[in-house]
Design an enzyme around this catalytic site. Structure first.
Site, PDB file in Angstrom:
ATOM      1  N   CYS A 172      -6.062   0.719   4.998  1.00  0.00           N
ATOM      2  CA  CYS A 172      -6.614  -0.626   5.190  1.00  0.00           C
ATOM      3  C   CYS A 172      -6.202  -1.146   6.577  1.00  0.00           C
ATOM      4  O   CYS A 172      -5.390  -0.529   7.272  1.00  0.00           O
ATOM      5  CB  CYS A 172      -6.122  -1.560   4.083  1.00  0.00           C
ATOM      6  SG  CYS A 172      -4.394  -2.074   4.256  1.00  0.00           S
TER       7      CYS A 172
ATOM      8  N   GLU B  28       0.720   3.764   1.903  1.00  0.00           N
ATOM      9  CA  GLU B  28       1.110   4.162   3.261  1.00  0.00           C
ATOM     10  C   GLU B  28       2.447   3.521   3.646  1.00  0.00           C
ATOM     11  O   GLU B  28       3.299   4.161   4.259  1.00  0.00           O
ATOM     12  CB  GLU B  28       0.032   3.744   4.285  1.00  0.00           C
ATOM     13  CG  GLU B  28      -1.291   4.450   4.114  1.00  0.00           C
ATOM     14  CD  GLU B  28      -2.267   3.726   3.203  1.00  0.00           C
ATOM     15  OE1 GLU B  28      -1.810   2.982   2.294  1.00  0.00           O
ATOM     16  OE2 GLU B  28      -3.476   3.894   3.374  1.00  0.00           O
TER      17      GLU B  28
ATOM     18  N   CYS C 288       0.837  -1.194   0.000  1.00  0.00           N
ATOM     19  CA  CYS C 288       0.000   0.000   0.000  1.00  0.00           C
ATOM     20  C   CYS C 288       0.879   1.255   0.000  1.00  0.00           C
ATOM     21  O   CYS C 288       2.032   1.232   0.442  1.00  0.00           O
ATOM     22  CB  CYS C 288      -0.885   0.031   1.232  1.00  0.00           C
ATOM     23  SG  CYS C 288      -2.106  -1.295   1.305  1.00  0.00           S
TER      24      CYS C 288
ATOM     25  N   CYS D  52      -2.436  -1.609   7.065  1.00  0.00           N
ATOM     26  CA  CYS D  52      -1.730  -0.339   7.251  1.00  0.00           C
ATOM     27  C   CYS D  52      -2.012   0.250   8.631  1.00  0.00           C
ATOM     28  O   CYS D  52      -1.125   0.832   9.248  1.00  0.00           O
ATOM     29  CB  CYS D  52      -2.124   0.657   6.170  1.00  0.00           C
ATOM     30  SG  CYS D  52      -1.382   0.255   4.577  1.00  0.00           S
TER      31      CYS D  52
HETATM   32 ZN   LIG Z   1      -3.008  -0.585   3.306  1.00  0.00          ZN
END
Ligand SMILES: [Zn+2]
Length: 136
Positions: free
Chosen positions: A93, A60, A58, A96
């Site tokens: 998510c 992040e 991701c 994360c």
């Molecule tokens: Zn994520």
């Protein structure tokens, strides 16, 4: 839960995340469709896009990884963006959220509430009763 004011610095952070996404957007081979930007407590900003793949990452993770690689350890605020999302904001998510609470337990997150209003809250409020390492 504390709701922090959205500051001019926060709007700038959103803008940086969107610029990073715009510069690196790819919905074909690499699927770079999410950007993230993190502001450290010293004011420096790091940003990145998601890296897709069988074990993709991701945005992040990429933004936090960029900042950690630059020896940053104190984090203030993070935001994630998608150009077609309401207010261009996406929520981190679950994976994360867990990473953020471990690496940056005091970080604030900018995201939409259920009515698509922009809010800024503590990461701890986004992942209550989070997993913690057992230290023996
Ligand atoms: Zn994520």
């Amino acid at each position: 839960m504390i709701f922090y004011d959205i500051t001019e610095q926060d709007k700038e952070l959103i803008k940086i995340a969107l610029e990073t996404l715009e510069k690196n957007f790819d919905d074909g081979v690499y699927n770079h469709t999410v950007g993230a930007a993190v502001r450290c407590k010293n004011g420096k900003v790091y940003s990145g896009v998601n890296c897709d793949g069988i074990h993709g990452s991701c945005a992040e993770y990429i933004a936090i990884g960029m900042s950690i690689s630059a020896s940053e350890r104190e984090f203030d605020t993070i935001v994630s963006v998608h150009d077609k999302a309401p207010n261009c904001l996406v929520a981190p998510c679950g994976n994360c959220r867990q990473m953020l609470v471990e690496y940056c337990p005091d970080i604030k997150v900018i995201l939409n509430n259920d009515d698509n209003e922009i809010i800024k809250v503590d990461i701890k409020d986004l992942i209550p009763f989070a997993w913690k390492p057992i230290i023996v």
